[in-house]
Design a protein around this motif. Structure first.
Motif, PDB file in Angstrom:
ATOM      1  N   LEU A 109       0.822  -1.217   0.000  1.00 19.14           N
ATOM      2  CA  LEU A 109       0.000   0.000   0.000  1.00 19.14           C
ATOM      3  C   LEU A 109       0.857   1.269   0.000  1.00 19.14           C
ATOM      4  O   LEU A 109       0.460   2.301  -0.536  1.00 19.14           O
ATOM      5  N   GLU A 141      -0.458   2.808  -5.858  1.00 23.01           N
ATOM      6  CA  GLU A 141      -1.777   3.433  -5.762  1.00 23.01           C
ATOM      7  C   GLU A 141      -2.805   2.417  -6.272  1.00 23.01           C
ATOM      8  O   GLU A 141      -2.792   2.046  -7.447  1.00 23.01           O
ATOM      9  N   ALA A 160      -9.147  -2.642  -2.671  1.00 32.70           N
ATOM     10  CA  ALA A 160      -8.486  -3.701  -1.916  1.00 32.70           C
ATOM     11  C   ALA A 160      -9.544  -4.707  -1.462  1.00 32.70           C
ATOM     12  O   ALA A 160     -10.606  -4.329  -0.963  1.00 32.70           O
ATOM     13  N   MET A 212      -5.542   1.479   7.307  1.00 33.14           N
ATOM     14  CA  MET A 212      -5.648   2.120   5.995  1.00 33.14           C
ATOM     15  C   MET A 212      -6.441   3.420   6.085  1.00 33.14           C
ATOM     16  O   MET A 212      -6.078   4.431   5.463  1.00 33.14           O
ATOM     17  N   ARG A 213      -7.517   3.401   6.867  1.00 38.68           N
ATOM     18  CA  ARG A 213      -8.346   4.601   6.990  1.00 38.68           C
ATOM     19  C   ARG A 213      -7.624   5.710   7.775  1.00 38.68           C
ATOM     20  O   ARG A 213      -7.958   6.872   7.643  1.00 38.68           O
ATOM     21  N   THR A 231      -4.453   6.489   7.372  1.00 36.15           N
ATOM     22  CA  THR A 231      -3.301   6.975   6.603  1.00 36.15           C
ATOM     23  C   THR A 231      -3.780   7.762   5.384  1.00 36.15           C
ATOM     24  O   THR A 231      -4.670   7.294   4.655  1.00 36.15           O
ATOM     25  N   LYS A 287      -2.496   8.430   2.481  1.00 35.47           N
ATOM     26  CA  LYS A 287      -2.258   7.825   1.182  1.00 35.47           C
ATOM     27  C   LYS A 287      -3.282   6.746   0.853  1.00 35.47           C
ATOM     28  O   LYS A 287      -3.618   6.527  -0.312  1.00 35.47           O
ATOM     29  N   THR A 288      -3.815   6.045   1.896  1.00 38.72           N
ATOM     30  CA  THR A 288      -4.686   4.882   1.652  1.00 38.72           C
ATOM     31  C   THR A 288      -6.118   5.064   2.135  1.00 38.72           C
ATOM     32  O   THR A 288      -6.937   4.166   1.985  1.00 38.72           O
ATOM     33  N   LYS A 289      -6.442   6.203   2.725  1.00 35.79           N
ATOM     34  CA  LYS A 289      -7.750   6.367   3.364  1.00 35.79           C
ATOM     35  C   LYS A 289      -8.914   6.335   2.371  1.00 35.79           C
ATOM     36  O   LYS A 289     -10.044   6.028   2.756  1.00 35.79           O
ATOM     37  N   ILE A 310      -9.049   4.419  -0.469  1.00 39.61           N
ATOM     38  CA  ILE A 310      -9.119   3.184  -1.263  1.00 39.61           C
ATOM     39  C   ILE A 310     -10.370   2.388  -0.861  1.00 39.61           C
ATOM     40  O   ILE A 310     -10.570   2.077   0.325  1.00 39.61           O
TER      41      ILE A 310
END
Length: 397
Positions: free
Chosen positions: A46, A50, A54, A72-73, A75, A77-79, A81
């Motif tokens: 992750l 990009e 997921a 993930m939520r 961060t 960069k990944t929130k 996705i």
């Protein structure tokens, strides 16, 4: 445009056979599927890529799917996705609720419905592509806007430069007409006066002494016209890069001394005096005619703006350079005007009496620069000005 956007998909499961089956189900030419066997591997991927979406298995040893989703939520960069959970357990509501609370957009149960999985993945991939395409369009529009703004600024600068050029041309024509008219008016008046004496047969008006005075007056007016024409020709040569420099070896101190002798009547007429200081011979290879032109311009300005004060001239050497200083104690030049006096058609006003085309200093700077030298001014209002010309002593190549 959408078809050129490649989508990356992340699938996470601790069982290799589940990953292989899911990969085979969702793989297409326009997608790249990344597999992770644990939450730690997933986090590493992750951070590197990009992803369009997921698909996380809920029940994994160590960090489970819900915990991974919460990370993930949290961060940036990944929130954003989209996350789809997969569970091998029953359809207990608490699992689904917990999945949605962890940020899931959907929840699937094993055994997976092939059609449902393909359909959901297609939707999220399409949404990702549309979002990506829109972002690219926005960036392209923003780039276009910046380019248009830059172009507009360039156009405005060009327009201002053109307007300045037009004003400069108009001012120049006005100055030229005024400056040319002055010597011409003198010649016309002299001619009319002589015609009147001739019409009256007044031979007394043409004695040898009076004829000599007439010739001297005519010569001064003609020299003024020649000077104006030469200045305009020099500007044309400078613009076309044809200002010729013909170096020869001569003594700068001697050149300035002779020039000052010629200026003596003009200085005397201005109720001023000359003070000359030379530290012996200063020899070098320069264009004698052009250097004389530079010094003449500086002396003319010193007489014009010197307010009848003494004019000081020095010739010396310093740091491998020949130096010529011309100083006066006149009206001086403001700091603002010092920045522009070497430009074309710029003149410093001495009250209401302004003379010349405003080309002398511009031409002088170009001549000095063509010799590899510099010309500078030091001045304060009401305290006079000092112009310094520095020329290299080594032979011109």
């Amino acid at each position: 445009m959408l078809s050129t956007i490649q989508a990356k998909l992340l699938i996470v499961d601790d069982l290799p056979e589940n990953l292989l089956a899911l990969e085979a189900l969702i793989t297409r030419e326009d997608r790249v599927v990344y597999k992770a066997y644990s939450a730690d591997e997933a986090l590493s991927l992750l951070l590197q890529h990009e992803f369009a979406m997921a698909i996380l298995d809920v029940q994994m040893p160590g960090m489970n799917g819900f915990e991974l989703a919460e990370l993930m939520r949290g961060t940036e960069k990944t929130k954003h996705i989209p996350i789809v959970f997969v569970s091998a357990g029953g359809r207990e509501l608490n699992y689904a609720f917990k999945g949605y609370e962890s940020g899931a957009v959907d929840f699937l149960y094993k055994p997976l419905d092939t059609h449902a999985v393909k359909s959901k993945v297609n939707v999220f991939v399409e949404l990702y592509r549309q979002s990506k395409a829109m972002k690219q369009q926005v960036e392209a529009l923003e780039q276009s806007r910046r380019e248009q703004e830059a172009l507009l600024r360039e156009l405005q600068a060009t327009q201002e430069e053109l307007q300045r050029a037009v004003r400069m041309r108009d001012d120049f024509m006005s100055i030229v007409s005024h400056e040319v008219r002055t010597p011409l008016n003198g010649l016309i008046l002299e001619t009319q006066l002589r015609k009147m004496h001739l019409a009256r047969n007044n031979a007394a008006a043409f004695t040898l002494d009076k004829m000599n005075a007439m010739v001297e007056r005519d010569e001064r007016q003609i020299q003024s016209l020649i000077r104006l024409i030469e200045d305009m020709l020099d500007v044309s040569r400078i613009r076309t890069g044809k200002l010729s420099i013909r170096p020869s070896r001569f003594d700068l101190s001697q050149l300035v001394a002779k020039l000052l002798e010629g200026f003596a009547p003009q200085v005397q007429a201005a109720d001023s005096t000359l003070e000359y200081e030379a530290a012996g011979p200063v020899e070098g290879n320069w264009d004698e005619f052009r250097i004389e032109q530079v010094v003449s311009n500086l002396l003319t300005n010193a007489v014009r703006y010197g307010a009848k004060s003494p004019i000081g001239v020095r010739v010396y050497t310093r740091d491998g350079q020949a130096c010529i200083e011309v100083s006066d104690r006149g009206i001086g030049i403001s700091e603002e005007n010092q920045k522009r006096i070497f430009q074309q058609f710029e003149r410093v006003s001495a009250g209401h009496a302004v003379a010349g085309l405003g080309l002398g200093l511009f031409i002088s700077e170009q001549i000095v620069a063509a010799h590899g030298g510099t010309i500078t001014v030091s001045s304060r209002l009401g305290e006079g000005s000092t112009f310094c010309v520095r020329l290299p002593l080594q032979e011109n190549r």
